[in-house]
Write an enzyme that holds these catalytic residues in place. Structure first.
Site, PDB file in Angstrom:
ATOM      1  N   ASP B   7       0.884  -1.166   0.000  1.00 41.27           N
ATOM      2  CA  ASP B   7       0.000   0.000   0.000  1.00 41.27           C
ATOM      3  C   ASP B   7       0.923   1.218   0.000  1.00 41.27           C
ATOM      4  OD1 ASP B   7      -2.216   1.649   0.206  1.00 41.27           O
ATOM      5  OD2 ASP B   7      -2.254   1.550   2.388  1.00 41.27           O
ATOM      6  N   GLU B  68      -1.156  -1.158  -4.860  1.00 45.50           N
ATOM      7  CA  GLU B  68      -2.408  -0.431  -5.063  1.00 45.50           C
ATOM      8  C   GLU B  68      -2.259   0.532  -6.231  1.00 45.50           C
ATOM      9  OE1 GLU B  68      -4.829   0.924  -1.613  1.00 45.50           O
ATOM     10  OE2 GLU B  68      -4.799   2.854  -2.647  1.00 45.50           O
ATOM     11  N   ASP B 141      -2.557   1.050   6.971  1.00 43.29           N
ATOM     12  CA  ASP B 141      -1.748   0.790   5.771  1.00 43.29           C
ATOM     13  C   ASP B 141      -1.252  -0.660   5.751  1.00 43.29           C
ATOM     14  OD1 ASP B 141      -1.065   3.964   5.128  1.00 43.29           O
ATOM     15  OD2 ASP B 141      -1.125   3.464   7.246  1.00 43.29           O
TER      16      ASP B 141
END
Lengths: 183, 183
Positions: B7, B68, B141
């Protein structure tokens, strides 16, 4: 003072090396473009950009790297690619302990032509004149990379020297020290 | 199938490794966050992220990396940093010949919770349940990185296997081959 200018992009990453001091005639050391195929995966394109930038750093051993600052007001897809390519350029430079400066497109145009709103042709013409070239470097990304390097030499000679000292100190202590408020 | 989920972020880059196959119970191999100081130069922060990701790749030897996908509809400054951090993650993976997949936040939420509009708490709760953890991983996260890895294992097992074959072939031929239309 030898500066590698990088006009970041996934398809064409302009690179140009300029040597000189503010107030003296400048010399072009090299200019070119790192290209990656549009049909390739982004991750693989970033690897190719890394290799290209590394080759330019190895060959020309600049003391500074100037990268165009990316803004996100432009086309969404393009901006992401530009931000990613600029990240690779910054990474390659910082990994070697080289100071990295970011300049906005209008700072570069203003430094080279006197107007922050100059067009590509004006930038190309001034780069040609300042570096005493026979013709404007093509493509425009290559000329822009040289303009970035010129801008860096002219805009911040004092700041540049401080950065260089800080980088030299970092190299003698640890690969990357993270100074608080020293830059 | 062992997947490193990333992430991306300049301040906190979530990382999580999950092992498993679609349709079978999953296992968490590791979870954490690569942090960089906000007061440091962006270039130095990217170097720290590179080191952090490299450590995770070295230690856990994943076969895939899921990152991501960054969109630019969010806050301008944040998006630039996220795009740059994601570029470093993609670069580290592709440099080793690992296949890199990008998943959007809503794809990840939908895969893990059944709803593309799930909030952080719902994602954290489902990650906790799916990996049989005692509590949701913190910060968010880290949980998001695990969710990305789970999403990758569940979404594209067939595509993943094709990618792995292509990557294995690339490793035996050249460090980075750029296939036309093969992915």
């Amino acid at each position: 003072m030898r500066v590698l200018g990088v006009d970041p992009g996934l398809t064409r990453c302009g690179v140009g090396v300029v040597e000189g001091t503010a107030g003296r005639p400048l010399r072009m050391v090299g200019v070119g473009v790192v290209r990656t195929p549009a049909e390739a995966d982004t991750a693989d394109r970033l690897v190719l950009i890394e290799r290209g930038i590394e080759q330019w750093l190895d060959e020309h051993q600049p003391g500074f790297v100037a990268v165009e600052r990316v803004f996100s007001q432009h086309n969404v897809r393009t901006v992401m690619g530009t931000a990613q390519a600029s990240a690779v350029a910054m990474l390659c430079a910082a990994r070697r302990g080289l100071p990295v400066a970011l300049h906005t497109p209008s700072e570069v145009k203003a430094a080279v032509t006197g107007s922050g709103r100059a067009d590509k042709a004006q930038v190309g013409a001034m780069v040609t004149r300042l570096l005493r070239l026979d013709a404007p470097p093509k493509p425009a990304d290559a000329a822009d990379a040289l303009a970035l390097a010129i801008c860096h030499i002219w805009r911040a000679p004092a700041a540049g020297r401080l950065q260089q000292l800080a980088a030299a100190q970092r190299r003698t202590t640890a690969p990357v020290r993270l100074p608080k408020g020293t830059r």
